[in-house]
Design an enzyme around this catalytic site. Structure first.
Site, mmCIF file in Angstrom:
data_model
loop_
_atom_site.group_PDB
_atom_site.id
_atom_site.type_symbol
_atom_site.label_atom_id
_atom_site.label_comp_id
_atom_site.label_asym_id
_atom_site.label_seq_id
_atom_site.Cartn_x
_atom_site.Cartn_y
_atom_site.Cartn_z
ATOM 1 C CG ASP A 50 37.163 -82.259 56.641
ATOM 2 O OD1 ASP A 50 36.220 -81.493 56.377
ATOM 3 O OD2 ASP A 50 37.104 -83.484 56.500
ATOM 4 C CG ASP A 52 29.790 -83.895 54.900
ATOM 5 O OD1 ASP A 52 29.972 -82.749 54.446
ATOM 6 O OD2 ASP A 52 30.714 -84.581 55.376
HETATM 7 C C1 9PG Z 1 33.451 -87.887 56.011
HETATM 8 C C2 9PG Z 1 33.991 -86.484 56.145
HETATM 9 C C3 9PG Z 1 33.725 -85.865 57.531
HETATM 10 C C4 9PG Z 1 34.171 -84.415 57.524
HETATM 11 C C5 9PG Z 1 33.462 -83.673 56.401
HETATM 12 C C6 9PG Z 1 33.763 -84.354 55.073
HETATM 13 O O1 9PG Z 1 37.439 -84.975 49.051
HETATM 14 N N1 9PG Z 1 37.227 -83.929 49.697
HETATM 15 O O2 9PG Z 1 37.514 -82.828 49.238
HETATM 16 C C7 9PG Z 1 36.681 -84.033 51.017
HETATM 17 C C8 9PG Z 1 36.446 -82.871 51.735
HETATM 18 C C9 9PG Z 1 35.920 -82.978 53.026
HETATM 19 C C10 9PG Z 1 35.626 -84.198 53.547
HETATM 20 C C11 9PG Z 1 35.868 -85.361 52.835
HETATM 21 C C12 9PG Z 1 36.401 -85.260 51.557
HETATM 22 O O3 9PG Z 1 35.144 -84.257 54.824
HETATM 23 O O4 9PG Z 1 33.839 -82.342 56.366
HETATM 24 O O5 9PG Z 1 33.890 -83.804 58.759
HETATM 25 O O6 9PG Z 1 32.369 -85.948 57.872
HETATM 26 O O7 9PG Z 1 33.367 -85.724 55.114
HETATM 27 O O8 9PG Z 1 33.729 -88.417 54.749
#
Ligand code: 9PG
Length: 511
Positions: free
Chosen positions: A377, A317
């Protein structure tokens, strides 16, 4: 040095001609290949809409009204999580919509003119009568196609697969993922209980998400997993499931020992300042310089260790981090560095491991990852209007944003497994209306990448049965146009995702 010779060529189609500026032009049966660092096609079409493709998994991908100024997400500290930072900056300056890798304009519904790079590190910018393509570093090839929308995108996908490769030939796995049920509140005992509840369901993978690690950049089991991670993988296999694990291999938080022990491993700007990958987990996230040989060794050992624990489904990720602009140990572009780093992860994981790339630069992942998240997400709610519509961040979690970007990336399906994120069957801890849940399920049927985070203990008998039927389904799908599908004769219409009208809206057929 002699200036690059730019040729102006006329590209012909049965009912249209356009002029193209490029170093070289070559005709194909289905369109043209242009070569050049900077290319342009001038067209006579009265286009109203522009197909704008986002840089990474979560980045806004949608048709955009050319008459509307482009939007830039706020605040800027969220930019790395939303899109290509340099692209957003450039778009702010020019006030013209810019797309990553591929752009297209719509002549009339169903008919498009497409300009698409045949490699990473490229942008396409739209003016009223021009599409301009720009490779950020070296010269490269482009495809120009004109005609029926799906045919043109499909042909472009075929050319991309020839250049970058394709994976994910078999059926995508059916996944239970801990994130959208428990978020970071996971422990070995909770997960073992869930594994028991999953027995008998038609799933392939049990994937543990964020929450098992000591810190971002310290990928060891934390106190909630006192027996380590290997025993959980074994228990998953015991109930007939592949074991999956989440990690963000390129990120480092200040809490991780390597942050203090190896400051020379961190990606920095030319002035020595650390490059930030954005803010999450209550802190700034920093980035490894994946071109540093010691970092490469560390990444290889990390992935080998996780494979040694028995995990062979790896959800990598926040992958965009490796492509952020910075001064690298080895001088190369961000996307080149990312592609090299992803290849290294693939080599360490082995060909047989399944790699799901998330938060990942899309073009540069092709041919290496087996699957890729193609949208932001989901969440157990429709839309966070404060963030999406008022802060223009359509990359933030929520079902509507996830549906929008994923629906606009279905053309990637012949290249890689495309993951639109999980679906819901539970009614508890869920603000989605039944019709909204159905849209998520229908899209997962269309992509054929199916996952859920519902806890078995949250489902009543009827919901468990519906989940079983969904994971077993093998339904006939026919696409009618950009947004309309027939699933076993039932019409599904995703046109509510169109911007800007869909941004405050609800699907029209909600009860
Ligand atoms: C775990 C998650 C899950 C999820 C992923 C990802 O801060 N942000 O913009 C942000 C975006 C996506 C995100 C988390 C934070 O999700 O897509 O399926 O694995 O990480 O932390």
């Amino acid at each position: 040095m002699l200036p690059t010779r730019l040729e102006v060529d006329i590209l012909h189609w049965e009912n249209m001609s356009i002029s193209a500026k490029a170093e070289r032009v070559m005709a194909l049966a289905e369109g043209y290949i242009l070569t050049g660092k900077d290319v342009a096609i001038l067209h006579p079409l009265q286009a109203k809409q522009f197909y704008r493709h986002g840089f990474h998994s979560w980045s806004l991908t949608s048709w955009w009204k050319l008459a509307n100024p482009p939007v830039v997400p706020q605040p800027a500290e969220r930019w790395p999580m939303a899109d290509d930072v340099a692209l957003l900056h450039h778009q702010t300056m020019t006030q013209r919509p810019i797309s990553h890798t591929v752009g297209a304009i719509e002549e009339h519904p169903g008919s498009v003119l497409l300009l698409g790079a045949l490699g990473p590190s490229a942008w396409v910018e739209a003016g009223t009568d021009v599409l301009q393509g720009k490779y950020l570093h070296d010269s490269g090839d482009w495809f120009v196609g004109y005609g029926e929308e799906r045919t043109v995108f499909h042909y472009y996908a075929m050319l991309l697969s020839q250049r970058l490769g394709r994976r994910g030939a078999g059926k995508p796995p059916r996944v239970w993922c801990s994130w959208y049920g428990l978020y970071q509140n996971i422990s070995a005992s909770i997960l073992l209980g869930i594994l028991q509840g999953l027995k008998g369901l038609p799933l392939d993978v049990f994937q543990i998400d964020d929450g098992w690690q000591k810190a971002i950049g310290d990928w060891q089991a934390n106190a909630q997993f006192p027996g380590g991670m290997a025993s959980l993988a074994e228990q998953a296999r015991h109930v007939g499931l592949r074991a999956g694990l989440w990690l963000a291999p390129f990120l480092v938080n200040p809490q991780a020992p390597i942050f203090r022990e190896h400051p020379e491993w961190l990606l920095r700007e030319a002035n020595g300042q650390l490059v930030s990958a954005g803010r999450n987990w209550g802190d700034w996230a920093y980035v490894l310089d994946t071109t540093h040989p010691d970092v490469q060794d560390w990444l290889t050992k990390l992935v080998s260790t996780i494979r040694g624990w028995g995990y062979d489904y790896l959800k990598f990720d926040f992958l965009y981090a490796a492509a952020l602009p910075g001064k690298r140990h080895q001088d190369m572009s961000g996307e080149q560095a990312y592609r090299q780093a992803l290849s290294l992860l693939r080599k360490a994981a082995g060909e047989e491991a399944y790699i799901l790339a998330c938060g990942a630069p899309v073009t540069a992942s092709l041919g290496i990852a087996d699957g890729i998240r193609i949208g932001p997400d989901v969440g157990p709610y429709w839309d966070n209007t404060e963030v999406s519509s008022y802060l223009h961040n359509y990359a933030c979690p929520g079902a509507l944003n996830a549906l929008r970007t994923s629906v606009h990336r279905l053309w990637l399906r012949p290249l890689i497994h495309i993951d639109p994120d999980v679906v819901y069957f539970r009614k508890c801890f869920n603000l989605l209306q039944p019709a909204e849940c159905q849209y998520l399920r229908d899209l997962a049927i269309i992509t054929n990448f199916r996952g859920t985070s519902d806890l078995p203990s949250w489902l009543d008998a009827e919901e468990r049965q519906a989940l079983t039927t969904f994971f077993q389904a093998n339904l006939g799908i026919e696409q009618r146009d950009r947004y309309r599908f027939d699933i076993e004769g039932r019409q599904v219409d995703f046109s509510f995702v169109a911007l800007p009208f869909g941004c405050f809206g609800k699907p029209t057929d909600l009860p």
